[in-house]
Design a protein around this motif. Structure first.
Motif, PDB file in Angstrom:
ATOM      1  N   LEU A 480       0.830  -1.205   0.000  1.00 10.29           N
ATOM      2  CA  LEU A 480       0.000   0.000   0.000  1.00 10.29           C
ATOM      3  C   LEU A 480       0.869   1.261   0.000  1.00 10.29           C
ATOM      4  N   ALA A 481       1.975   1.243   0.744  1.00  5.61           N
ATOM      5  CA  ALA A 481       2.878   2.400   0.754  1.00  5.61           C
ATOM      6  C   ALA A 481       3.440   2.649  -0.638  1.00  5.61           C
ATOM      7  N   GLY A 482       3.766   1.564  -1.377  1.00  6.31           N
ATOM      8  CA  GLY A 482       4.245   1.711  -2.750  1.00  6.31           C
ATOM      9  C   GLY A 482       3.183   2.272  -3.667  1.00  6.31           C
ATOM     10  N   VAL A 483       1.941   1.807  -3.496  1.00  2.52           N
ATOM     11  CA  VAL A 483       0.818   2.327  -4.298  1.00  2.52           C
ATOM     12  C   VAL A 483       0.641   3.821  -4.046  1.00  2.52           C
ATOM     13  N   LYS A 484       0.711   4.206  -2.785  1.00  2.00           N
ATOM     14  CA  LYS A 484       0.518   5.620  -2.428  1.00  2.00           C
ATOM     15  C   LYS A 484       1.616   6.494  -3.046  1.00  2.00           C
ATOM     16  N   ALA A 485       2.848   6.021  -2.970  1.00  2.00           N
ATOM     17  CA  ALA A 485       3.963   6.778  -3.544  1.00  2.00           C
ATOM     18  C   ALA A 485       3.825   6.900  -5.057  1.00  2.00           C
ATOM     19  N   LEU A 486       3.380   5.834  -5.705  1.00  2.00           N
ATOM     20  CA  LEU A 486       3.220   5.856  -7.158  1.00  2.00           C
ATOM     21  C   LEU A 486       2.050   6.750  -7.562  1.00  2.00           C
ATOM     22  N   ASN A 487       0.985   6.759  -6.752  1.00  2.00           N
ATOM     23  CA  ASN A 487      -0.138   7.661  -7.016  1.00  2.00           C
ATOM     24  C   ASN A 487       0.327   9.115  -7.007  1.00  2.00           C
ATOM     25  N   LYS A 488       1.147   9.441  -6.019  1.00  2.00           N
ATOM     26  CA  LYS A 488       1.625  10.823  -5.908  1.00  2.00           C
ATOM     27  C   LYS A 488       2.560  11.177  -7.059  1.00  2.00           C
ATOM     28  N   ALA A 489       3.385  10.214  -7.491  1.00  2.00           N
ATOM     29  CA  ALA A 489       4.319  10.480  -8.593  1.00  2.00           C
ATOM     30  C   ALA A 489       3.597  10.668  -9.918  1.00  2.00           C
ATOM     31  N   ASP A 490       2.388  10.080 -10.035  1.00  2.00           N
ATOM     32  CA  ASP A 490       1.549  10.270 -11.218  1.00  2.00           C
ATOM     33  C   ASP A 490       2.284   9.853 -12.494  1.00  2.00           C
ATOM     34  N   VAL A 491       2.795   8.632 -12.484  1.00  2.00           N
ATOM     35  CA  VAL A 491       3.524   8.103 -13.640  1.00  2.00           C
ATOM     36  C   VAL A 491       2.540   7.773 -14.759  1.00  2.00           C
ATOM     37  N   SER A 492       2.900   8.115 -15.983  1.00  2.00           N
ATOM     38  CA  SER A 492       2.023   7.839 -17.129  1.00  2.00           C
ATOM     39  C   SER A 492       2.444   6.553 -17.815  1.00  2.00           C
ATOM     40  N   GLY A 493       1.495   5.912 -18.478  1.00  2.00           N
ATOM     41  CA  GLY A 493       1.796   4.724 -19.266  1.00  2.00           C
ATOM     42  C   GLY A 493       1.668   3.422 -18.518  1.00  2.00           C
ATOM     43  N   VAL A 494       1.574   3.477 -17.212  1.00  2.00           N
ATOM     44  CA  VAL A 494       1.417   2.269 -16.412  1.00  2.00           C
ATOM     45  C   VAL A 494       0.486   2.590 -15.256  1.00  2.00           C
ATOM     46  N   ASN A 495      -0.335   1.623 -14.861  1.00  2.00           N
ATOM     47  CA  ASN A 495      -1.342   1.841 -13.821  1.00  2.00           C
ATOM     48  C   ASN A 495      -1.114   0.886 -12.661  1.00  2.00           C
ATOM     49  N   ALA A 628      11.660  -7.333   6.762  1.00  2.00           N
ATOM     50  CA  ALA A 628      11.809  -5.926   7.142  1.00  2.00           C
ATOM     51  C   ALA A 628      12.348  -5.098   5.971  1.00  2.00           C
ATOM     52  N   LEU A 629      11.650  -4.010   5.673  1.00  2.00           N
ATOM     53  CA  LEU A 629      12.015  -3.133   4.557  1.00  2.00           C
ATOM     54  C   LEU A 629      12.221  -1.716   5.068  1.00  2.00           C
ATOM     55  N   LEU A 630      12.973  -0.921   4.310  1.00  2.00           N
ATOM     56  CA  LEU A 630      13.150   0.490   4.649  1.00  2.00           C
ATOM     57  C   LEU A 630      11.919   1.282   4.218  1.00  2.00           C
ATOM     58  N   ARG A 631      11.778   2.445   4.770  1.00  2.00           N
ATOM     59  CA  ARG A 631      10.699   3.341   4.380  1.00  2.00           C
ATOM     60  C   ARG A 631      11.127   4.180   3.170  1.00  2.00           C
ATOM     61  N   HIS A 632      10.123   4.631   2.398  1.00  2.00           N
ATOM     62  CA  HIS A 632      10.430   5.461   1.225  1.00  2.00           C
ATOM     63  C   HIS A 632      11.109   6.765   1.643  1.00  2.00           C
ATOM     64  N   GLU A 633      10.756   7.297   2.819  1.00  2.00           N
ATOM     65  CA  GLU A 633      11.372   8.541   3.279  1.00  2.00           C
ATOM     66  C   GLU A 633      12.873   8.362   3.508  1.00  2.00           C
ATOM     67  N   ILE A 732       6.635  11.678  13.630  1.00  2.00           N
ATOM     68  CA  ILE A 732       7.963  12.301  13.651  1.00  2.00           C
ATOM     69  C   ILE A 732       9.014  11.327  13.104  1.00  2.00           C
ATOM     70  N   LEU A 733       8.992  10.098  13.596  1.00  2.00           N
ATOM     71  CA  LEU A 733       9.989   9.118  13.159  1.00  2.00           C
ATOM     72  C   LEU A 733       9.786   8.729  11.696  1.00  2.00           C
ATOM     73  N   HIS A 734       8.539   8.555  11.293  1.00  2.00           N
ATOM     74  CA  HIS A 734       8.278   8.170   9.903  1.00  2.00           C
ATOM     75  C   HIS A 734       8.702   9.270   8.925  1.00  2.00           C
ATOM     76  N   ARG A 735       8.466  10.519   9.280  1.00  2.00           N
ATOM     77  CA  ARG A 735       8.904  11.608   8.394  1.00  2.00           C
ATOM     78  C   ARG A 735      10.418  11.581   8.198  1.00  2.00           C
ATOM     79  N   ARG A 736      11.120  11.131   9.196  1.00  2.00           N
ATOM     80  CA  ARG A 736      12.581  11.052   9.114  1.00  2.00           C
ATOM     81  C   ARG A 736      13.051   9.736   8.504  1.00  2.00           C
ATOM     82  N   GLY A 737      12.118   8.843   8.166  1.00  2.00           N
ATOM     83  CA  GLY A 737      12.487   7.583   7.544  1.00  2.00           C
ATOM     84  C   GLY A 737      12.879   6.502   8.532  1.00  2.00           C
ATOM     85  N   ILE A 738      12.542   6.679   9.812  1.00  2.00           N
ATOM     86  CA  ILE A 738      12.915   5.713  10.847  1.00  2.00           C
ATOM     87  C   ILE A 738      11.735   4.783  11.116  1.00  2.00           C
TER      88      ILE A 738
END
Length: 1269
Positions: A480-495, A628-633, A732-738
């Protein structure tokens, strides 16, 4: 590739469309009189016109009409998204016209149009407000408290022109000083006149703020504004009649539907919905006669609009609506208090006053699905994927097109999320049949109304080796975090798939609009099912597929997430060429011709350092999963720093080569950076023969969290505000990528100097967050077999075991034998839990998830029960009854009687006690009152609410215009900047609506900017809107809301509305104390800053009260030997001078000097300043004593000379202290020693300090400013 571009020209202004006046000719049914005039612009659309007509009181009841320009039906000839500019061009009208005449004509009703008319009628009369009782997921959603503070209306500050001119050069410095902790000399007083009532109120408010026990009780904290209770429904009921649907022999006559209306006068009317309008028919409850009714006066009741018909039938109808409008307008100056959102959820409070809850009778509410979902229910079944993908493909060439597109996307995403949440609740409660009923419950899947539902554990087989169900649940949230990031990036040609996740009563439901054709099974010639995946790892995991058609759009995806093109080697298959994305991210071709990518959890790298250190399936205390994965931030921050290093190196290279940064004609050269070098392999550590270099990059990223981000957070923390609850800490921690799995790192690395209180608060919130999250996971695990009907019993018992051990170590769970007979014995395993077991389970869960060992007796020594109860409620979705729960055995003795449990039993009467004339036997309902044996019972739980994570995002257009406005202001173009901000307010509301969490945050920003620009009144007004919206969309006690109250308090004080300011500050501190406790360090800052503001307007007594309260808190939190405590001593001493308390002031200055000398050294400016004041005041007090003795001798001599022994001798210190009353004059100077000045106590602090130092205060011609009251 990226280029280094120096910053700084503002972004272009939004295109200015030509103004246009719409003259609307309305039909006779509207009774509007003159034509309607609507100002517009050429870039607005027909959809905007329809929206405007739906909002205006005169036309809001119109739902079924055509729009004509001349003889052209523009509604039929043009799409609703057509602009007026297009219409003018296509109709070959005068392109320079500034006026457009549009005629609104009624059209014949259809059944669908009748349903739309009924829906609009319900909305206009207010029935949609009471619909919320059954439609909202939570109880009392969207509550607010601002109106209960009884603030006076925001008024313009009255500022004298000459004062404004004199202070013009220092406004900016003063604005900065207002919010800083500083020991500088205070600002000059602002003279404000107060009435006796205001002074009394200010004294009470300052006393409330200074009170040690300022936290509200749970029951008091659940007292909310009840604006909507003032609404009265203007009819008793309106429902589809029992005579509906229309029989065939009446359809041919034009009948569409039959309604039954009951008015407030208790009259019942049967109404025919005809293609020509609505009329009262002759039917009754038992007789059917749909013909028009002629009453005894020979008149009929018929109207094209349902609203007008009902108005003609009930005298109370319009009167009640008018009263509602008056009640709403007088209850609040902000409509946002009662408006309902159209594209966001309202926040639900964790505590609810159960006494005010009630349901409303409305037959038509149960008929809403029929009315709202089309004539055959077809509107209920939607193709969500097609709807949302079509909106995303709308043009974006102009500002107006972008606004419309963003608005429709936000609305579509919310509608999807709401529908998915409703269905998820039904799934959890067992109301729906799965597609695979023969499989295990946690692998059930569902397909309903265009949405695919699965549990968070359906992919458990894929992650069998890395955590099974725990890994599957975690990966779903990362997808879901990946979907949200891709929605914001608004990439064309792929959905990507429209997605949301719903956690409800311990179950996770993943909701997605499926790829078109994904469920169509096609068998190939060899008998194998056709492979749906065309890019990435195949369904069976044996080969890598690479459809060349996907490569170009996937390059954009790779750029967004900084992915490296890489070879993949898996069991039995190698990639032919470089794979652009992770092998686990799949590319699928939909039957609609679009390209889709799914499974976006591998858009960030593995946290390999953490996984290797803490995941071991053979160890019972291992971390729950190995995914365990890193955050996009974190990845974005890592990328930014790497690119910055490249930019610096390239710049230094140019300088060494002798190339200047300024090219010909003053243009700056483009610096091309090889950003394709700053990428990572998302499949590193997940395949065979992985490149060591790729592994090193991913390992470096993993180390980046602990070695950089966490250390930087802790080093910067002393200058930051400490979090006061788990949600703020998380953000606070998520904004910093923690990631929160690193919570144990903070207590172990924190250096508790120099601001111990901040770290103490952080430590306390971290421990509380660990326990709350562990409790959430245990509630989920322990309730796996608990049926939804017994869930409240289970949750109450768990909380008794966790928080009530001192009252009852083994609380009893009473369950009716009938209930026990309905479920297997495994459903009641939870009843065996006791307090010791639950405490041990939580301790173990904290260690497993955070590697932190809770000390013995942590539940009594580290945890605050009410605050933990709140945290668990927010995380798990629990709404508790608002009563004052107690957690000690002493207090429980009174509690168990006060809140005794009431139950009702059915008893059968015996036939042996017959009485003459009465029948024997039968049953009776007996109420049984019993004392509690534990803190909580099932009845204390009012409701469970779903915790929803959606894929919504913040529109980039708003940020672009915002930055453009800031740039214009920075370049001195203030009017242009403010104009842009005003325009942005309208754009924000168009995209998100007036009631939305994003709108609340936006108002907070706008208020801050207006305050910086000196628009104090506007800032204060907008800040109140921000409060209301924050309360209703983020929660009445969220950190966003408390921050909004603090900001508003500051803006009110700058607008010289001191009483309003204190009311806001007092409420913020009370809420803060309830959520965290009175000892939060930021409360100290709030008290001192408020005290400073009060002293500036001459309210010294109230100011001293707040400074002393802040001093007590600082000593308790920071200790006496603390720089913060020393500064408060210093500032309190400043205020004491103003009231002539020189000895007390000297004592506090001396203490502050000693603190500064020990902590900062004798040469620090603070130490020197305190020392100077100590010396000056000592000299002054000594001089006063000398003059006092001299004065006494003179009076004694005078008395002896006159023979009058009754002459009263007044000391010089009394003269100074009472100078305001005595009006005595200054004495003369001798030997540069300051002379006593009886009027000095009434002067500003700065003048007093100058006088004590022996300097003559400067005389000013400034006139006192008055507050407009």
């Amino acid at each position: 590739m990226s280029s280094g571009e120096p910053a700084s020209e503002p972004a272009p202004l939004p295109e200015q469309a030509r103004e246009l006046t719409l003259k609307i000719e309305l039909p006779s049914s509207v009774k509007a009189g003159d034509n309607l005039v609507i100002p517009s612009t050429t870039d607005e659309t027909l959809n905007d016109l329809r929206s405007a007509l739906g909002l205006l009181p005169v036309t809001r009841n119109l739902t079924n009409y055509n729009l004509f320009i001349g003889n052209v039906d523009i509604g039929a000839a043009f799409d609703d998204l057509a602009t007026y500019e297009q219409i003018i061009a296509d109709l070959q009208l005068n392109e320079s016209t500034t006026e457009l005449k549009i005629v609104v004509k009624e059209k014949a009703y259809t059944l669908a149009a009748v349903y739309e008319q009924i829906s609009r009628f319900r909305e206009v009369v207010g029935l949609h407000y009471i619909d919320r009782v059954s439609e909202d997921f939570g109880v009392s959603a969207g509550v607010s408290k601002l109106n209960s503070l009884n603030l006076t209306p925001v008024q313009e500050k009255e500022v004298k022109e000459e004062v404004e001119n004199e202070k013009k050069e220092t406004v900016e410095k003063e604005g900065e000083a207002a919010t800083e902790e500083s020991s500088e000399k205070p600002k000059e007083e602002e003279k404000v006149e107060f009435t006796p009532e205001q002074i009394k109120s200010i004294a009470e408010l300052s006393g409330s703020m200074a009170a040690k026990d300022s936290a509200l009780s749970i029951s008091s904290n659940a007292s909310f504004d009840n604006t909507q209770s003032k609404l009265k429904i203007p009819i008793k009921s309106l429902s589809i009649s029992q005579w509906s649907p229309v029989p065939a022999f009446q359809k041919v006559k034009g009948d569409l539907l039959y309604l039954t209306l009951q008015t407030l006068e208790n009259e019942t009317f049967n109404i025919t919905c005809h293609f020509s309008g609505f009329f009262v028919n002759r039917s009754s409850t038992v007789n059917f006669n749909p013909e028009i009714k002629v009453n005894e006066k020979g008149s009929i009741h018929k109207n094209y609009l349902l609203f007008n018909l009902v108005d003609s039938l009930s005298a109370s109808f319009s009167k009640t609506l008018e009263e509602n409008e008056v009640n709403l307008s007088t209850s609040s100056e902000h409509p946002e208090t009662y408006l309902l959102p159209n594209n966001s959820f309202l926040a639900t409070p964790w505590i609810v006053n159960a006494d005010v809850l009630k349901n409303y009778p409305d037959v038509s509410r149960s008929q809403l699905p029929l009315i709202s979902n089309g004539v055959d229910g077809s509107d209920y079944v939607k193709d969500w994927n097609e709807d949302i993908q079509s909106v995303r493909e709308l043009p974006t060439s102009t500002i107006q097109e972008r606004i419309l597109r963003e608005k429709l996307i936000q609305k579509a995403l919310f509608d999807f999320t709401k529908t998915a949440t409703e269905t998820s609740i039904h799934i959890v409660k067992g109301n729906l049949t799965p597609m695979n009923p023969s499989e295990e419950e946690d692998k059930h899947i569902y397909l309903k109304n265009g949405v695919f539902y699965s549990s968070g554990a359906t992919t458990v087989d894929v992650f069998e080796a890395s955590g099974a169900e725990e890994a599957s649940r975690y990966v779903a949230s990362k997808d879901l975090a990946g979907v949200k990031a891709l929605n914001k990036a608004d990439v064309s040609g792929v959905n990507n798939l429209v997605t949301c996740i719903v956690d409800y009563m311990g179950k996770r439901i993943v909701c997605q609009a499926p790829v078109p054709g994904i469920f169509n099974s096609v068998t190939e010639a060899d008998g194998q099912e056709e492979e749906k995946i065309v890019y990435g790892l195949s369904t069976d995991g044996t080969k890598i597929l690479q459809d060349k058609a996907f490569e170009e759009p996937l390059k954009q995806v790779a750029d967004v997430f900084h992915l490296m093109a890489h070879k993949v080697d898996v069991e039995g298959s190698k990639s032919e060429s470089d794979l652009l994305i992770s092998k686990d991210t799949k590319g699928i071709k939909g039957t609609d011709g679009r390209k889709y990518i799914i499974d976006l959890y591998r858009t960030t790298p593995r946290d390999i350092e953490f996984t290797e250190a803490h995941f071991d399936p053979t160890n019972p205390t291992s971390y729950p999963h190995g995914e365990a994965l890193l955050r996009h931030e974190a990845v974005a921050e890592w990328w930014k720093r790497k690119v910055s290093v490249l930019f610096k190196a390239e710049t230094e290279k140019l300088e060494k080569e002798g190339k200047t940064l300024e090219g010909e004609n003053g243009e700056k050269p483009q610096i091309v950076l090889p950003t394709d070098q700053v990428v990572f392999n998302p499949d590193a550590f997940s395949g065979k023969n992985d490149s060591e270099e790729d592994k090193d990059v991913v390992r470096g990223l993993s180390k980046f969290i602990k070695e950089k981000l966490i250390d930087e957070f802790l080093s910067e923390f002393p200058s930051q505000l400490a979090p006061f609850d788990g949600q703020q800490l998380t953000d606070i921690l998520h904004r910093r990528g923690i990631n929160l799995r690193y919570l144990d790192e903070v207590p172990s690395k924190a250096n508790y100097e120099p601001v111990a209180a901040n770290y103490d608060a952080l430590f306390r919130v971290i421990i509380q967050e660990m326990v709350a999250r562990a409790s959430k996971h245990l509630l989920r695990k322990l309730s796996a077999n608990v049926p939804s009907t017994l869930y409240a019993v289970f949750v109450a018992h768990f909380h008794n075991c966790l928080l009530g051990g001192s009252i009852n170590e083994a609380p009893e769970v009473v369950i009716d034998d009938i209930f026990r007979s309905l479920y297997p014995s495994t459903a009641f395993e939870f009843t065996k839990l006791n307090s010791k077991e639950v405490i041990e389970l939580v301790t173990r869960e904290v260690f497993v998830r955070f590697r932190y060992t809770l000390p013995e007796h942590w539940i009594t020594n580290l945890i605050h029960p009410v605050q933990l109860l709140r945290e668990i409620a927010h995380k798990f979705g629990i709404q508790w009854k608002a009563q004052d729960y107690v957690f000690s055995s002493e207090a429980f003795e009174d509690y168990k009687e006060k809140f005794a449990v009431s139950s009702k039993n059915i008893e059968n009467k015996s036939s042996g006690s017959k009485k003459k004339g009465k029948k024997s036997g039968g049953a009776s309902l007996q109420e049984v009152i019993s004392q509690r044996n534990s803190i909580f019972v099932a009845d204390d739980i009012v409701n469970f609410i779903p915790i929803v994570k959606d894929s919504g995002y913040k529109a980039s257009l708003v940020d672009e215009i915002f930055q453009s406005a800031r740039a214009h202001i920075a370049q001195g173009e203030k009017e242009t900047g403010v104009s842009l901000f005003n325009e942005l307010v309208a754009i924000q509301e168009q995209i998100y609506g007036r009631v939305n969490a994003e709108t609340a945050k936006f108002y907070t920003l706008i208020a801050q900017i207006y305050s910086e620009l000196g628009y104090d009144t506007q800032a204060a007004f907008i800040a109140r809107k921000a409060i209301v919206l924050a309360e209703r969309t983020t929660g009445f006690d969220s950190y966003d809301t408390i921050t909004a109250y603090l900001n508003a308090g500051f803006y009110e004080s700058t607008n010289l509305e001191i009483e309003n300011s204190l009311k806001l500050y007092d409420h913020a501190i009370s809420t803060w104390s309830s959520v965290y406790g009175r000892d939060h360090p930021t409360i100290i800052n709030t008290l001192t800053n408020t005290g400073e503001n009060l002293s500036r307007v001459g309210l010294y007594d109230a100011s001293i009260k707040l400074f002393k309260a802040a001093l007590d808190l600082s000593i308790e939190s920071n200790g006496n030997l603390s720089q913060i405590t020393g500064i408060i001593y210093f500032r309190l001493a400043n205020v004491l001078i103003s009231v002539g308390r020189f000895q007390d002031s000297l004592n506090y200055y001396a203490i502050s000097e000693d603190i500064f000398a020990q902590l900062l050294g004798p040469d620090d400016s603070l130490t020197k300043q305190a020392s100077k004041y100590v010396s000056s005041i000592q000299t002054y007090i000594k001089y006063l004593q000398i003059k006092d003795e001299q004065h006494k001798r003179e009076l004694a001599q005078q008395a002896a000379a006159t023979g009058n022994s009754k002459v009263k001798v007044k000391s010089q210190s009394e003269v100074v202290a009472n100078s305001k009353r005595s009006g005595a004059k200054n004495g003369s100077k001798k030997n540069n020693i300051p002379q006593p000045d009886p009027e000095i106590a009434s002067k500003p602090i700065e003048d007093i300090l100058q006088f004590i130092e022996g300097k003559q205060p400067k005389k000013t011609g400034k006139k006192a400013k008055k507050s407009k009251k």
